[in-house]
Scaffold this motif. Sequence first.
Motif, mmCIF file in Angstrom:
data_model
loop_
_atom_site.group_PDB
_atom_site.id
_atom_site.type_symbol
_atom_site.label_atom_id
_atom_site.label_comp_id
_atom_site.label_asym_id
_atom_site.label_seq_id
_atom_site.Cartn_x
_atom_site.Cartn_y
_atom_site.Cartn_z
ATOM 1 N N LEU A 151 0.824 -1.208 0.000
ATOM 2 C CA LEU A 151 0.000 0.000 0.000
ATOM 3 C C LEU A 151 0.856 1.257 0.000
ATOM 4 N N LEU A 152 1.956 1.230 0.738
ATOM 5 C CA LEU A 152 2.860 2.384 0.748
ATOM 6 C C LEU A 152 3.490 2.581 -0.630
ATOM 7 N N ALA A 153 3.955 1.477 -1.242
ATOM 8 C CA ALA A 153 4.569 1.576 -2.571
ATOM 9 C C ALA A 153 3.561 2.055 -3.608
ATOM 10 N N ALA A 154 2.331 1.531 -3.543
ATOM 11 C CA ALA A 154 1.291 1.947 -4.485
ATOM 12 C C ALA A 154 0.958 3.418 -4.303
ATOM 13 N N ARG A 155 0.823 3.837 -3.066
ATOM 14 C CA ARG A 155 0.504 5.244 -2.774
ATOM 15 C C ARG A 155 1.546 6.184 -3.345
ATOM 16 N N ASN A 156 2.818 5.849 -3.139
ATOM 17 C CA ASN A 156 3.900 6.734 -3.581
ATOM 18 C C ASN A 156 4.060 6.755 -5.096
ATOM 19 N N ARG A 157 3.439 5.807 -5.788
ATOM 20 C CA ARG A 157 3.510 5.774 -7.264
ATOM 21 C C ARG A 157 2.230 6.306 -7.912
ATOM 22 N N GLY A 158 1.399 6.931 -7.102
ATOM 23 C CA GLY A 158 0.188 7.536 -7.634
ATOM 24 C C GLY A 158 -0.894 6.554 -7.997
ATOM 25 N N ILE A 159 -0.790 5.310 -7.488
ATOM 26 C CA ILE A 159 -1.798 4.289 -7.772
ATOM 27 C C ILE A 159 -2.961 4.469 -6.803
ATOM 28 N N ARG A 160 -4.146 4.620 -7.335
ATOM 29 C CA ARG A 160 -5.312 4.910 -6.507
ATOM 30 C C ARG A 160 -6.052 3.652 -6.063
ATOM 31 N N THR A 161 -6.010 2.599 -6.877
ATOM 32 C CA THR A 161 -6.739 1.375 -6.534
ATOM 33 C C THR A 161 -5.828 0.169 -6.687
ATOM 34 N N LEU A 162 -5.797 -0.662 -5.647
ATOM 35 C CA LEU A 162 -4.992 -1.879 -5.656
ATOM 36 C C LEU A 162 -5.945 -3.067 -5.799
ATOM 37 N N HIS A 163 -5.766 -3.844 -6.878
ATOM 38 C CA HIS A 163 -6.617 -4.995 -7.140
ATOM 39 C C HIS A 163 -5.932 -6.266 -6.637
ATOM 40 N N MET A 164 -6.684 -7.073 -5.907
ATOM 41 C CA MET A 164 -6.187 -8.355 -5.410
ATOM 42 C C MET A 164 -7.104 -9.432 -5.981
ATOM 43 N N ILE A 165 -6.634 -10.138 -7.005
ATOM 44 C CA ILE A 165 -7.446 -11.141 -7.700
ATOM 45 C C ILE A 165 -7.045 -12.533 -7.202
ATOM 46 N N CYS A 166 -8.034 -13.306 -6.804
ATOM 47 C CA CYS A 166 -7.728 -14.649 -6.300
ATOM 48 C C CYS A 166 -8.859 -15.597 -6.664
ATOM 49 N N LEU A 167 -8.606 -16.892 -6.513
ATOM 50 C CA LEU A 167 -9.629 -17.899 -6.742
ATOM 51 C C LEU A 167 -10.708 -17.791 -5.665
ATOM 52 N N ALA A 168 -11.911 -18.258 -6.004
ATOM 53 C CA ALA A 168 -13.032 -18.140 -5.076
ATOM 54 C C ALA A 168 -12.795 -18.908 -3.781
ATOM 55 N N ARG A 214 9.319 7.929 3.903
ATOM 56 C CA ARG A 214 9.287 6.640 4.591
ATOM 57 C C ARG A 214 9.848 5.548 3.702
ATOM 58 N N GLU A 215 9.468 5.551 2.432
ATOM 59 C CA GLU A 215 9.956 4.524 1.521
ATOM 60 C C GLU A 215 11.431 4.720 1.193
ATOM 61 N N VAL A 216 11.848 5.962 1.008
ATOM 62 C CA VAL A 216 13.250 6.248 0.681
ATOM 63 C C VAL A 216 14.165 5.805 1.811
ATOM 64 N N VAL A 217 13.794 6.140 3.032
ATOM 65 C CA VAL A 217 14.621 5.766 4.187
ATOM 66 C C VAL A 217 14.677 4.255 4.332
ATOM 67 N N ALA A 218 13.521 3.600 4.192
ATOM 68 C CA ALA A 218 13.491 2.138 4.302
ATOM 69 C C ALA A 218 14.317 1.493 3.206
#
Length: 210
Positions: free
Chosen positions: A111-128, A167-171
């Motif tokens: 979520l931190l990486a997605a946020r810092n790259r301007g990604i607004r929605t994270l999709h998690m696709i899995c089997l039922a 936070r990401e840069v330091v880590a």
Amino acid sequence: MTDLLPANSLVRKIWITETDAYRDHLLRLDAESRRLRFGGGVSDAFIQKYVKLASTLDAVLYGYYVDGVLRGVAELRAVRDKTDVDAEAAFSIEREWQSHGVGSALMSQMLLAARNRGIRTLHMICLADNQRMQQLAKKFDAQFSFEYGSVIGEVETPYPTPVSVMREVVADSANFATAMLDVHKRLFKFPLPRLRAEGDTEQAQTAAIK
């Protein structure tokens, strides 16, 4: 929102020099974990090709390490569309380390990486039938939809801020140093042969003559 992980473990970014570790991790997955990760049974050859492809794509990988060995991975990959603000997240955790808070720790980094790259929605696709993945998505307030035997969880991310980027840069700075130490340990895990002194050589030659 993460459980306390053991002292001998950590979550950090996986660097391009560590693709072999990613491959070995995926090869260690049992048959059921492979099926859930890839949406079906896959062979060792498939995994070999997948890792080679993943290393050439614009993906961000975070790993869960135990005593320097990669035991879990979260992969973030942008979804190429007109706005290019969405991404898919995939998780793989070796069976011994499942249900110990590893997925939550990896998800927080995703979520931190997605946020810092301007990604607004994270999709998690899995089997039922992938209940563990769905529980992880619920933990982060995902919205679910169902499509052709699959479940899609969508998690919204906030806009990046200077603090989140720092936070990401330091880590990353600390994690890169750790990765280099791990590489050094793998390269030099075998002791170097002892160099013989000149006297030792002469004694060995004398013993050989006798």
